[in-house]
Design a protein around this motif. Structure first.
Motif, short mmCIF file in Angstrom:
data_model
loop_
_atom_site.label_atom_id
_atom_site.label_comp_id
_atom_site.label_asym_id
_atom_site.label_seq_id
_atom_site.Cartn_x
_atom_site.Cartn_y
_atom_site.Cartn_z
N VAL A 131 0.85 -1.20 0.00
CA VAL A 131 0.00 0.00 0.00
C VAL A 131 0.88 1.24 0.00
O VAL A 131 0.63 2.20 -0.75
N ILE A 132 1.93 1.25 0.81
CA ILE A 132 2.85 2.39 0.86
C ILE A 132 3.49 2.60 -0.51
O ILE A 132 3.63 3.74 -0.97
N SER A 133 3.84 1.52 -1.17
CA SER A 133 4.44 1.62 -2.50
C SER A 133 3.49 2.31 -3.49
O SER A 133 3.90 3.20 -4.24
N VAL A 134 2.24 1.89 -3.48
CA VAL A 134 1.26 2.51 -4.38
C VAL A 134 1.04 3.97 -4.00
O VAL A 134 1.01 4.85 -4.87
N LEU A 135 0.92 4.25 -2.71
CA LEU A 135 0.68 5.63 -2.28
C LEU A 135 1.88 6.52 -2.56
O LEU A 135 1.72 7.70 -2.86
N SER A 136 3.08 5.96 -2.54
CA SER A 136 4.28 6.72 -2.91
C SER A 136 4.23 7.16 -4.36
O SER A 136 4.78 8.20 -4.73
N SER A 137 3.55 6.38 -5.19
CA SER A 137 3.46 6.73 -6.62
C SER A 137 2.62 7.99 -6.84
O SER A 137 2.61 8.53 -7.94
N GLY A 139 3.45 10.62 -5.38
CA GLY A 139 4.41 11.67 -5.11
C GLY A 139 4.66 11.91 -3.63
O GLY A 139 5.30 12.90 -3.26
N LEU A 140 4.18 11.02 -2.78
CA LEU A 140 4.39 11.16 -1.34
C LEU A 140 5.76 10.61 -0.96
O LEU A 140 6.18 9.58 -1.49
N ASP A 141 6.44 11.31 -0.06
CA ASP A 141 7.70 10.75 0.44
C ASP A 141 7.38 9.57 1.36
O ASP A 141 6.22 9.31 1.67
N GLU A 142 8.42 8.87 1.79
CA GLU A 142 8.22 7.63 2.56
C GLU A 142 7.39 7.84 3.82
O GLU A 142 6.47 7.08 4.11
N GLU A 143 7.69 8.88 4.58
CA GLU A 143 6.96 9.13 5.82
C GLU A 143 5.51 9.49 5.55
O GLU A 143 4.58 8.99 6.19
N ALA A 144 5.29 10.37 4.58
CA ALA A 144 3.92 10.76 4.23
C ALA A 144 3.13 9.56 3.70
O ALA A 144 1.95 9.41 4.00
N ALA A 145 3.78 8.71 2.92
CA ALA A 145 3.11 7.52 2.39
C ALA A 145 2.74 6.56 3.52
O ALA A 145 1.69 5.92 3.49
N PHE A 146 3.61 6.45 4.53
CA PHE A 146 3.31 5.59 5.69
C PHE A 146 2.06 6.09 6.41
O PHE A 146 1.15 5.32 6.71
N ALA A 148 -0.23 8.06 5.20
CA ALA A 148 -1.37 7.92 4.28
C ALA A 148 -1.89 6.47 4.29
O ALA A 148 -3.10 6.24 4.23
N ALA A 149 -0.97 5.51 4.40
CA ALA A 149 -1.38 4.10 4.46
C ALA A 149 -2.18 3.84 5.74
O ALA A 149 -3.17 3.09 5.72
N LEU A 150 -1.78 4.45 6.86
CA LEU A 150 -2.55 4.30 8.10
C LEU A 150 -3.94 4.92 7.95
O LEU A 150 -4.93 4.35 8.41
N GLU A 151 -4.02 6.07 7.30
CA GLU A 151 -5.31 6.70 7.06
C GLU A 151 -6.18 5.82 6.16
O GLU A 151 -7.37 5.63 6.42
N PHE A 152 -5.56 5.31 5.12
CA PHE A 152 -6.25 4.44 4.18
C PHE A 152 -6.78 3.20 4.90
O PHE A 152 -7.94 2.82 4.76
#
Length: 191
Positions: A131-137, A139-146, A148-152
């Motif tokens: 999920v983090i990998s997809v959310l990084s696509s 344009g989110l950096d690693e921390e923001a993607a993490f 975002a994955a928790l929110e998701f």
């Protein structure tokens, strides 16, 4: 005709864990005990202790298996897709898993992600990796993607629980779910 092997000869750690997974989906997390599982397997509780150390050991092993299944599922369904499509397919697979395996899903959500079991914590973080990998696509950096994955995940979990408890009876949950996931994806793009 060959003699049938004794029941205990059929038992192994793997067969016990598989039986526990089936038991969970039928009876639920709170009903899983050594004696209840032994009864399902046609044996006595002490026979299971030859293969599992305790009920806690069995439950932890079940949780680890469920996390592994979820990792495999998310990695498989999201491959080679556009970000929006991957988000939708992963969310749908997660929802489907919860509905088809309610006891396993309950096992997955029974331990804190950052608890005192380092192996389980690492496994849950690995489950978030696809999920983090997809959310990084987006344009989110690693921390923001993490985060975002928790929110998701929070949105998915909340939706699934409301759906499974019947709160959304009479509502077109498929349409609401699709709209929710697409709104989440839109939010990712606008970050």
């Amino acid at each position: 005709m060959a003699a049938r092997p004794p029941r205990s000869a059929r038992l192994s750690r793997d067969s016990i864990v598989n039986a526990a997974l089936t038991f969970l989906d039928r009876e639920g997390w709170d009903s899983l005990t050594i004696n209840a599982l032994a009864n399902q397997l046609g044996t006595k509780g002490p026979s299971l202790y030859n293969h599992v150390h305790s009920l806690d050991d069995l439950r932890r092993t079940v949780r680890m298996r469920v996390v592994g299944d979820i990792i495999d599922m998310l990695n498989t369904v999201g491959q080679g897709r556009t970000p929006d499509d991957a988000v939708m397919v992963m969310a749908s697979a997660y929802r489907s898993y919860a509905h088809h395996h309610p006891g396993r899903y309950s096992a997955f959500t029974r331990m804190p992600l950052g608890g005192d079991d380092p192996e389980f914590t690492a496994a849950t973080h690995a489950a978030a990796a696809p999920v983090i990998s997809v959310l990084s696509s987006y344009g989110l950096d690693e921390e923001a993607a993490f985060f975002a994955a928790l929110e998701f995940w929070s949105a998915m979990h909340g939706f699934v629980l409301l759906e499974m408890t019947g709160v959304m009876a009479g509502i077109d949950t498929d349409a609401v779910f699709t709209d929710m996931v697409m709104r989440l994806a839109t939010g990712m793009r606008s970050r």
